[in-house]
Design an enzyme around this catalytic site. Sequence first.
Site, short mmCIF file in Angstrom:
data_model
loop_
_atom_site.label_atom_id
_atom_site.label_comp_id
_atom_site.label_asym_id
_atom_site.label_seq_id
_atom_site.Cartn_x
_atom_site.Cartn_y
_atom_site.Cartn_z
N HIS A 23 -55.12 26.39 -1.30
CA HIS A 23 -55.25 27.02 -0.15
C HIS A 23 -55.11 28.99 -0.22
O HIS A 23 -53.58 29.09 0.67
CB HIS A 23 -56.52 27.13 0.91
CG HIS A 23 -57.69 26.64 0.30
ND1 HIS A 23 -59.15 26.41 0.79
CD2 HIS A 23 -57.52 25.36 -0.23
CE1 HIS A 23 -59.87 25.99 -0.06
NE2 HIS A 23 -59.39 24.70 0.12
N HIS A 25 -58.04 31.45 -4.48
CA HIS A 25 -58.50 32.66 -3.35
C HIS A 25 -57.45 33.70 -3.81
O HIS A 25 -57.63 34.48 -3.03
CB HIS A 25 -58.52 32.82 -1.74
CG HIS A 25 -59.24 31.15 -1.30
ND1 HIS A 25 -60.68 31.43 -1.55
CD2 HIS A 25 -58.92 30.50 0.25
CE1 HIS A 25 -60.71 30.00 -0.30
NE2 HIS A 25 -59.67 29.60 0.30
N ARG A 64 -57.54 37.72 -3.27
CA ARG A 64 -57.71 38.13 -1.88
C ARG A 64 -56.55 39.24 -1.88
O ARG A 64 -56.86 40.06 -0.31
CB ARG A 64 -57.02 36.98 -0.63
CG ARG A 64 -55.67 36.78 -0.49
CD ARG A 64 -56.09 35.01 -0.02
NE ARG A 64 -56.47 35.58 1.93
CZ ARG A 64 -56.77 34.89 2.44
NH1 ARG A 64 -56.43 33.76 1.83
NH2 ARG A 64 -56.88 35.12 3.57
N ASP A 90 -66.87 29.32 -2.17
CA ASP A 90 -66.08 28.84 -0.62
C ASP A 90 -67.09 29.16 0.58
O ASP A 90 -67.32 29.47 1.57
CB ASP A 90 -65.27 30.17 -0.11
CG ASP A 90 -64.47 29.66 1.45
OD1 ASP A 90 -64.01 28.15 0.33
OD2 ASP A 90 -63.43 29.85 1.27
#
Length: 219
Positions: A38, A67, A70, A126
């Site tokens: 993560h 992720h 992001r 998620d």
Amino acid sequence: PGSRHPKRYQDVEDLLAVASEAHVGGMMAGKAGFVHLHVGDGARGLDLVRRALDDSELPAAVFNPTHVNRRRALFDEALGVAARGCVIDVTAFPVADDEDAWPAEAALVRYLDAGLPPEHITVSSDAGGCLPTFDAQGRVARMDVGRPAALAETLKRLLATGQPLERVLPAFTSNVARHLLLPGKGRIASGSDADLVVLDHEGGVRDVMAGGRWHVRQG
């Protein structure tokens, strides 16, 4: 893989120790053995993953960062580790117009346009995960929760922009099943699980079958 309290790896030795255990455990159990990472907003980005790839003989697929959309610079790093064999995962979370991030649909198209192995990317929702929004001082301003519907909404937006279904669908289906070593999932074939999603003409979900039983019909 994954945890409510993800481990923070301070050095490459920590990461390699866990990755080695995951890899060996997967081989012994006949399952997928990898470390689902993560990734946060830290300045180091994917530096530990690159160092792990440099310093070990573990298969690159053992390292699975999620992720990665992001931050835009982080996504560029993810393209590099995907080229080395890692399977990267983009998250279908909401992204504001002025945010330094890529929506999942934009990230997937950018990845495919880069000519990298199409099987090395997946998209996840998620679902159930916390999605905090921070103010200018770094304090949590509000808390949202990831939703399973984010996957279907992302696919619908991709189709609305003219992306061919056969180009973008594997990141939601067969790529995931291949990485998780689930041969009965992610494809329509004799002997596979009867899990089907039927889309309408706008790309929305119309019918859903799971395990041979219809759970949604005509929306």
